[in-house]
Design a protein around this motif. Structure first.
Motif, PDB file in Angstrom:
ATOM      1  N   PRO A 127       0.813  -1.226   0.000  1.00  0.00           N
ATOM      2  CA  PRO A 127       0.000   0.000   0.000  1.00  0.00           C
ATOM      3  C   PRO A 127       0.841   1.268   0.000  1.00  0.00           C
ATOM      4  O   PRO A 127       0.475   2.261  -0.637  1.00  0.00           O
ATOM      5  CB  PRO A 127      -0.815  -0.136   1.296  1.00  0.00           C
ATOM      6  N   VAL A 128       1.975   1.258   0.713  1.00  0.00           N
ATOM      7  CA  VAL A 128       2.846   2.433   0.726  1.00  0.00           C
ATOM      8  C   VAL A 128       3.402   2.684  -0.670  1.00  0.00           C
ATOM      9  O   VAL A 128       3.441   3.819  -1.154  1.00  0.00           O
ATOM     10  CB  VAL A 128       4.003   2.246   1.729  1.00  0.00           C
ATOM     11  N   SER A 129       3.814   1.625  -1.342  1.00  0.00           N
ATOM     12  CA  SER A 129       4.387   1.754  -2.674  1.00  0.00           C
ATOM     13  C   SER A 129       3.367   2.231  -3.693  1.00  0.00           C
ATOM     14  O   SER A 129       3.648   3.107  -4.516  1.00  0.00           O
ATOM     15  CB  SER A 129       4.965   0.405  -3.112  1.00  0.00           C
ATOM     16  N   VAL A 130       2.170   1.660  -3.637  1.00  0.00           N
ATOM     17  CA  VAL A 130       1.167   1.900  -4.678  1.00  0.00           C
ATOM     18  C   VAL A 130       0.374   3.184  -4.446  1.00  0.00           C
ATOM     19  O   VAL A 130       0.027   3.885  -5.398  1.00  0.00           O
ATOM     20  CB  VAL A 130       0.202   0.698  -4.761  1.00  0.00           C
ATOM     21  N   GLN A 226      12.063   3.332  -2.695  1.00  0.00           N
ATOM     22  CA  GLN A 226      10.923   4.173  -3.058  1.00  0.00           C
ATOM     23  C   GLN A 226      10.301   4.805  -1.813  1.00  0.00           C
ATOM     24  O   GLN A 226       9.958   5.998  -1.809  1.00  0.00           O
ATOM     25  CB  GLN A 226       9.875   3.330  -3.793  1.00  0.00           C
ATOM     26  N   ILE A 227      10.170   4.026  -0.735  1.00  0.00           N
ATOM     27  CA  ILE A 227       9.610   4.554   0.514  1.00  0.00           C
ATOM     28  C   ILE A 227      10.512   5.639   1.089  1.00  0.00           C
ATOM     29  O   ILE A 227      10.044   6.692   1.551  1.00  0.00           O
ATOM     30  CB  ILE A 227       9.412   3.412   1.531  1.00  0.00           C
ATOM     31  N   ILE A 228      11.825   5.412   1.052  1.00  0.00           N
ATOM     32  CA  ILE A 228      12.767   6.426   1.542  1.00  0.00           C
ATOM     33  C   ILE A 228      12.599   7.729   0.769  1.00  0.00           C
ATOM     34  O   ILE A 228      12.532   8.819   1.353  1.00  0.00           O
ATOM     35  CB  ILE A 228      14.209   5.910   1.423  1.00  0.00           C
ATOM     36  N   ALA A 229      12.534   7.632  -0.561  1.00  0.00           N
ATOM     37  CA  ALA A 229      12.388   8.831  -1.388  1.00  0.00           C
ATOM     38  C   ALA A 229      11.081   9.555  -1.085  1.00  0.00           C
ATOM     39  O   ALA A 229      11.050  10.782  -0.917  1.00  0.00           O
ATOM     40  CB  ALA A 229      12.457   8.460  -2.871  1.00  0.00           C
ATOM     41  N   SER A 230      10.004   8.778  -0.999  1.00  0.00           N
ATOM     42  CA  SER A 230       8.684   9.377  -0.860  1.00  0.00           C
ATOM     43  C   SER A 230       8.442   9.938   0.535  1.00  0.00           C
ATOM     44  O   SER A 230       7.880  11.030   0.695  1.00  0.00           O
ATOM     45  CB  SER A 230       7.609   8.335  -1.189  1.00  0.00           C
ATOM     46  N   VAL A 231       8.864   9.195   1.562  1.00  0.00           N
ATOM     47  CA  VAL A 231       8.541   9.577   2.932  1.00  0.00           C
ATOM     48  C   VAL A 231       9.622  10.458   3.546  1.00  0.00           C
ATOM     49  O   VAL A 231       9.346  11.524   4.090  1.00  0.00           O
ATOM     50  CB  VAL A 231       8.324   8.316   3.795  1.00  0.00           C
ATOM     51  N   ILE A 232      10.866  10.016   3.464  1.00  0.00           N
ATOM     52  CA  ILE A 232      11.938  10.703   4.168  1.00  0.00           C
ATOM     53  C   ILE A 232      12.493  11.874   3.363  1.00  0.00           C
ATOM     54  O   ILE A 232      12.785  12.935   3.921  1.00  0.00           O
ATOM     55  CB  ILE A 232      13.045   9.694   4.527  1.00  0.00           C
ATOM     56  N   GLY A 234      10.744  13.262   0.882  1.00  0.00           N
ATOM     57  CA  GLY A 234       9.612  14.101   0.523  1.00  0.00           C
ATOM     58  C   GLY A 234       9.362  14.229  -0.959  1.00  0.00           C
ATOM     59  O   GLY A 234       8.727  15.188  -1.406  1.00  0.00           O
ATOM     60  N   GLU A 235       9.853  13.267  -1.755  1.00  0.00           N
ATOM     61  CA  GLU A 235       9.674  13.302  -3.207  1.00  0.00           C
ATOM     62  C   GLU A 235       9.050  11.992  -3.676  1.00  0.00           C
ATOM     63  O   GLU A 235       9.757  11.024  -3.935  1.00  0.00           O
ATOM     64  CB  GLU A 235      11.018  13.516  -3.911  1.00  0.00           C
ATOM     65  N   PRO A 236       7.721  11.929  -3.771  1.00  0.00           N
ATOM     66  CA  PRO A 236       7.074  10.678  -4.197  1.00  0.00           C
ATOM     67  C   PRO A 236       7.557  10.244  -5.570  1.00  0.00           C
ATOM     68  O   PRO A 236       7.581  11.027  -6.525  1.00  0.00           O
ATOM     69  CB  PRO A 236       5.582  11.045  -4.226  1.00  0.00           C
ATOM     70  N   ILE A 237       7.982   8.985  -5.651  1.00  0.00           N
ATOM     71  CA  ILE A 237       8.386   8.422  -6.929  1.00  0.00           C
ATOM     72  C   ILE A 237       7.696   7.071  -7.083  1.00  0.00           C
ATOM     73  O   ILE A 237       7.231   6.480  -6.108  1.00  0.00           O
ATOM     74  CB  ILE A 237       9.918   8.245  -7.026  1.00  0.00           C
ATOM     75  N   SER A 238       7.639   6.590  -8.308  1.00  0.00           N
ATOM     76  CA  SER A 238       7.064   5.279  -8.560  1.00  0.00           C
ATOM     77  C   SER A 238       8.160   4.225  -8.481  1.00  0.00           C
ATOM     78  O   SER A 238       9.351   4.533  -8.576  1.00  0.00           O
ATOM     79  CB  SER A 238       6.393   5.235  -9.933  1.00  0.00           C
ATOM     80  N   LEU A 239       7.758   2.979  -8.334  1.00  0.00           N
ATOM     81  CA  LEU A 239       8.726   1.895  -8.221  1.00  0.00           C
ATOM     82  C   LEU A 239       9.581   1.772  -9.476  1.00  0.00           C
ATOM     83  O   LEU A 239      10.779   1.461  -9.392  1.00  0.00           O
ATOM     84  CB  LEU A 239       7.997   0.579  -7.924  1.00  0.00           C
ATOM     85  N   ASP A 240       9.003   2.043 -10.635  1.00  0.00           N
ATOM     86  CA  ASP A 240       9.780   1.899 -11.871  1.00  0.00           C
ATOM     87  C   ASP A 240      10.800   3.017 -12.057  1.00  0.00           C
ATOM     88  O   ASP A 240      11.604   2.992 -12.992  1.00  0.00           O
ATOM     89  CB  ASP A 240       8.868   1.771 -13.096  1.00  0.00           C
TER      90      ASP A 240
END
Length: 349
Positions: A127-130, A226-232, A234-240
Motif C-alpha cells: 500500500p505504501v508503494s502503490v 521508493q519509501i525512503i524517497a517518498s517519505v523521508i 519528501g519526493e514521491p516516486i514510482s517503483l519503476d
C-alpha cells in the motif's frame, strides 16, 4: 485508557505483536496509561475472531490450528466491515501479505479502516508503494493516523528516526542495507560458500522464499528505496523510477576480489538529491571497509542518513523477526496514542 485493536492478518508479525502485548500489558498501562485490548483477529484462511470485551490472546495463539472452535468468542460480527462499524475498535493493525503491483489486500483494508474513522498501523509495503499520497490524504481528511514504520526496516526504527528524532535536519543522501536475505548471502559467500549454496542455506533458514527473486533481484530493496524517497526525502516516486540490480550475478570470486581491494560488496539502496531531483537506485556496491555499512554482516539491516545538522547518522538492527517487527507496530501504536493526547478514536463528520 483502553485501546481497542483489530488485527488483520495473523501471521508471524501479528503473532509477534500479540506476544509483546501479553508480556508487556502491565508495563504499557503503568508507563503509558494505555490498556491494549485486541478485540478482533481477521485472517484470510482461518476465519475471524471477535469479542468486544477483548480476546484472550494466549488462547488465540495456542489455538492457531483450530481458531473457529475457540470457546467464548462471539461469532458476530463476522466481517471486517461489520467490525469497523462500531466504536469498539480504535486502531486497525494490518499485517497482510504484500503485493507490490496492486497493494492488495492491505490497500482496500486500510482505505476501509480510515474511512470508518480508525487509525491504521501497517507493516505492509504494497500500500505504501502503490498509494501513499492517496492514503495520507485520506487519513488527513478523516482525522486519523496512518503509520507504517515496519514497512522499511521491520523492527529497526528507521522512519521514526528520520522523521521524528532527526526533525529539523535536511536528509540529503541515504544509503541502506535494507534486505537481510541478500546481506546474509553475501556474508556467507565471503565465508567460503558459492552463491547457489548460500542462497539454499538462506532458504533453509527461512530468510529467503522458495522463489527468492523478490530479494536477490532487488525488488524488496527497490520498494524500500521508493519509501525512503517518498517519505523521508519528501519526493514521491514510482517503483519503476528506482534503478535496480540484484546480486544474482555476483560470484564468490567477485566478493573475494573486492576484499583484496580493501572493500566489501553490499546490496545498497541509495537515495540522494541531485539538484532539484531525487534519484533512487539499488545495486551491489563496493564499500571501503571503514564505511559504517561495510561491517554489517548476516541477516542484519542498517541505514545511514547523510544530513546537514548531524552529518552521518547510522542505525543498525534486525531486518526481520516476529517480535522485532511486532515492536515496530507497537511503537506506531504508542506514537498514535501520544500524538493524539490519549484521544485514540476520531470520528469523521
Amino acid at each position: 485508557m483502553e485501546l481497542g485493536i483489530a488485527l488483520v492478518g495473523f501471521g508471524n508479525v501479528a503473532q509477534g505483536l500479540a506476544r509483546i502485548l501479553i508480556r508487556k500489558r502491565d508495563l504499557l498501562t503503568t508507563r503509558y496509561g494505555i490498556i491494549p485490548v485486541v478485540k478482533a483477529v481477521v485472517t484470510g484462511s482461518k476465519g475471524t475472531l471477535w469479542d468486544p470485551s477483548g480476546l484472550d490472546l494466549e488462547a488465540v495463539l495456542d489455538s492457531m490450528a483450530d481458531l473457529e472452535n475457540l470457546s467464548g468468542v462471539s461469532a458476530l460480527p463476522a466481517t471486517i466491515d461489520e467490525i469497523l462499524k462500531g466504536d469498539e475498535i480504535s486502531v486497525v493493525v494490518d499485517t497482510t501479505p504484500t503485493d507490490l503491483v496492486t497493494g492488495e489486500p492491505g490497500l482496500s483494508i486500510i482505505k476501509r479502516a480510515i474511512e470508518s474513522g480508525k487509525h491504521v498501523v501497517s507493516s505492509s509495503k504494497g500500500p505504501v508503494s502503490v498509494a501513499l499520497p492517496e492514503l495520507t490524504d485520506l487519513a488527513t481528511r478523516h482525522g486519523v493516523a496512518y503509520r507504517f514504520e515496519g514497512a522499511l526496516l521491520s523492527g529497526t526504527p528507521s522512519i521514526n528516526l528520520a522523521m521524528e528524532a532527526m526533525a529539523g535536519c535536511d536528509v540529503v543522501k541515504v544509503q541502506g542495507i535494507v534486505n537481510g536475505t541478500t546481506n546474509y548471502i553475501l556474508t556467507r559467500m565471503e565465508e567460503g560458500m558459492g552463491y547457489e549454496d548460500a542462497l539454499a542455506e538462506a532458504q533453509d533458514r527461512g530468510y529467503a522464499e522458495t522463489d527468492p527473486s523478490g530479494d536477490v533481484d532487488g525488488w524488496d530493496a527497490a520498494v524500500k528505496a521508493q519509501i525512503i524517497a517518498s517519505v523521508i526525502m519528501g519526493e514521491p516516486i514510482s517503483l519503476d523510477q528506482v534503478e535496480r540490480r540484484g546480486i544474482s550475478e555476483i560470484s564468490r570470486s567477485d566478493v573475494l576480489a573486492a576484499l583484496d581491494r580493501g572493500n566489501r560488496i553490499k546490496l545498497i539502496a541509495q537515495v540522494e538529491r541531485r539538484g532539484r531531483d531525487v534519484v533512487a537506485s539499488v545495486s551491489p556496491m563496493e564499500l571501503p571497509l571503514d564505511h559504517p555499512l561495510a561491517g554489517v554482516m548476516g541477516a542484519t539491516n542498517a541505514i545511514t542518513y547523510e544530513t546537514d545538522n548531524l552529518k552521518d547518522v547510522t542505525i543498525v538492527g534486525p531486518g526481520a523477526g516476529r517480535e522485532e517487527t511486532g515492536q515496530a507496530l507497537l511503537a506506531d501504536l504508542l506514537a498514535i496514542f501520544r500524538e493524539r493526547g490519549g484521544l485514540v478514536v476520531r470520528r469523521s463528520a
